[in-house]
Design a protein around this motif. Structure first.
Motif, mmCIF file in Angstrom:
data_model
loop_
_atom_site.group_PDB
_atom_site.id
_atom_site.type_symbol
_atom_site.label_atom_id
_atom_site.label_comp_id
_atom_site.label_asym_id
_atom_site.label_seq_id
_atom_site.Cartn_x
_atom_site.Cartn_y
_atom_site.Cartn_z
ATOM 1 N N HIS A 1 15.370 44.311 89.331
ATOM 2 C CA HIS A 1 16.394 43.341 88.929
ATOM 3 C C HIS A 1 16.200 42.014 89.660
ATOM 4 O O HIS A 1 16.266 40.939 89.046
ATOM 5 N N LEU A 2 15.949 42.078 90.965
ATOM 6 C CA LEU A 2 15.759 40.848 91.742
ATOM 7 C C LEU A 2 14.500 40.096 91.315
ATOM 8 O O LEU A 2 14.425 38.870 91.445
ATOM 9 N N LEU A 3 13.517 40.834 90.802
ATOM 10 C CA LEU A 3 12.285 40.202 90.323
ATOM 11 C C LEU A 3 12.443 39.640 88.914
ATOM 12 O O LEU A 3 11.542 38.962 88.416
ATOM 13 N N GLY A 4 13.558 39.949 88.259
ATOM 14 C CA GLY A 4 13.780 39.457 86.914
ATOM 15 C C GLY A 4 13.068 40.250 85.841
ATOM 16 O O GLY A 4 12.872 39.751 84.720
ATOM 17 N N ALA A 5 12.691 41.493 86.154
ATOM 18 C CA ALA A 5 12.031 42.340 85.164
ATOM 19 C C ALA A 5 13.088 43.012 84.295
ATOM 20 O O ALA A 5 14.033 43.605 84.811
ATOM 21 N N GLY A 6 12.917 42.933 82.988
ATOM 22 C CA GLY A 6 13.837 43.605 82.077
ATOM 23 C C GLY A 6 13.323 44.991 81.753
ATOM 24 O O GLY A 6 13.230 45.856 82.619
ATOM 25 N N ALA A 7 12.956 45.224 80.506
ATOM 26 C CA ALA A 7 12.347 46.494 80.122
ATOM 27 C C ALA A 7 10.972 46.607 80.793
ATOM 28 O O ALA A 7 10.280 45.610 81.010
ATOM 29 N N VAL A 8 10.577 47.834 81.126
ATOM 30 C CA VAL A 8 9.305 48.055 81.818
ATOM 31 C C VAL A 8 8.497 49.125 81.110
ATOM 32 O O VAL A 8 9.036 49.986 80.409
ATOM 33 N N ARG A 9 7.211 49.063 81.320
ATOM 34 C CA ARG A 9 6.299 50.139 80.912
ATOM 35 C C ARG A 9 5.937 50.876 82.203
ATOM 36 O O ARG A 9 5.242 50.328 83.061
ATOM 37 N N LEU A 10 6.433 52.083 82.336
ATOM 38 C CA LEU A 10 6.362 52.790 83.611
ATOM 39 C C LEU A 10 5.151 53.707 83.673
ATOM 40 O O LEU A 10 4.984 54.608 82.843
#
Length: 340
Positions: A284-293
């Motif tokens: 969240h702090l990095l501004g990442a929304g949806a991710v490919r995990l």
């Protein structure tokens, strides 16, 4: 936690004074009762033993004679079972303050010591007061903030950036390595990597942590080269949250024939104790929304989603086994549900 590592007593919610069996000290200290894990109670074959479905659950026990510190340490450490035959009989007693007892066991895990305590020892010393509410506040991920960031050329990609996170109450400093240019229209390739000193730094063959770390960075560098970006979260949660010393104790038990799940259980520790809300907060702090995990573990996907992160895709991250970690990987597949 600092008190526990130093071997000082703590007082839980004003109900009971606890002295850690592993680190506690003092001349002539004894106690009529001990707080141990459910898994340890089952090993002791108590008359009213119960199924250790939750191995870290607390159990209050009493012996015919008071426990001193040497006896308490022998009780706490399963690696010492063969050298220290148990002297019974032992009885389990009802817990008057179960929430406080559970808090004590979790504090021991976070402090990296064995989950065993002398209860109301004499002499007690001056205890440090703590409550379940203190632990709950400590675990709030929103205390985590970005402390610093800098360019960090790494072997995988010379334009990488490192971002350090910390919380005022936690000495562990988590980091993220960002590879490629952040884009709002493209989900980053993300790997949650728990610290593994033996695998990441020393090249241990007992696990696949080091190769997984290297392969994740290589995949993220390739993603960056194709116009995307990647984020490696390096979480300071050694041994899936049980700490380095207890991880090495689990290694000892594995050498005695236990698999990795049973070794943790025998220590009275959970097989999975990682703090996924911390990872969610970092993203969240990095501004990442949806991710490919990048993971082989569906439970990790569920845990991250439960912490508020949208996982758009699970990307398999499997590497070949070696003769030293083949059983470890088979245990992850057969007992922990990893897709291997």
């Amino acid at each position: 936690m600092d008190a526990l590592r130093h071997g000082w007593p703590i007082r839980l919610d004003g109900t009971m004074v606890l002295l850690p069996a592993e680190t506690g000290f003092g001349p002539g200290v004894t106690a009529p009762r001990m707080l141990i894990s459910c898994a340890r109670a089952v090993t002791l074959k108590l008359a009213n033993q119960r199924d250790a479905a939750v191995p870290e659950a607390p159990v209050l026990i009493r012996a015919a004679d008071p426990f001193d510190l040497p006896a308490a340490r022998a009780m706490a450490d399963p690696a010492l079972d063969l050298a220290n035959p148990f002297k019974g009989p032992f009885l389990a007693e009802p817990l008057a303050a179960p929430e406080a007892a559970r808090t004590a066991m979790e504090l021991a895990r976070i402090a990296g010591i064995l989950p065993a305590f002398l209860v109301d020892p004499v002499p007690a010393g001056e205890p440090q007061d703590v409550s379940p509410a203190d632990l709950a506040d400590y675990k709030q991920a929103d205390h985590l903030v970005i402390a610093s960031r800098a360019r960090l050329p790494v072997a995988a990609l010379e334009t990488a950036e490192i971002v350090a996170f910390r919380s005022a109450d936690d000495l562990r400093e988590h980091v993220a390595l960002v590879l490629g240019q952040q884009r709002g229209d493209r989900a980053p390739l993300v790997r949650l990597h728990s610290e593994c000193l033996t695998g990441d730094v020393l090249g241990s063959l007992k696990c696949d942590c080091g190769p997984q770390l290297d392969a994740a960075l290589a995949a993220m560098a390739e993603e960056a080269g194709n116009g995307g970006w990647g984020v490696l979260l390096y979480l300071r949660q050694e041994g899936r949250g049980i700490g380095l010393i207890n991880k090495l104790r689990a290694y000892q038990l594995q050498d005695q024939g236990f698999d990795t799940v049973d070794a943790n259980t025998r220590l009275g520790l959970p097989n999975e104790a990682r703090d996924f809300p911390v990872a969610a907060r970092m993203l969240h702090l990095l501004g990442a929304g949806a991710v490919r995990l990048m993971t082989n573990n569906p439970a990790k996907v569920a845990a991250l989603q439960g912490a508020g992160v949208e996982v758009a895709e699970r990307v398999p991250h499997q590497l070949p086994p070696n003769p030293h970690n083949a059983r470890y990987l088979a245990t992850k597949r057969d007992r922990s549900g990893h897709l291997l």
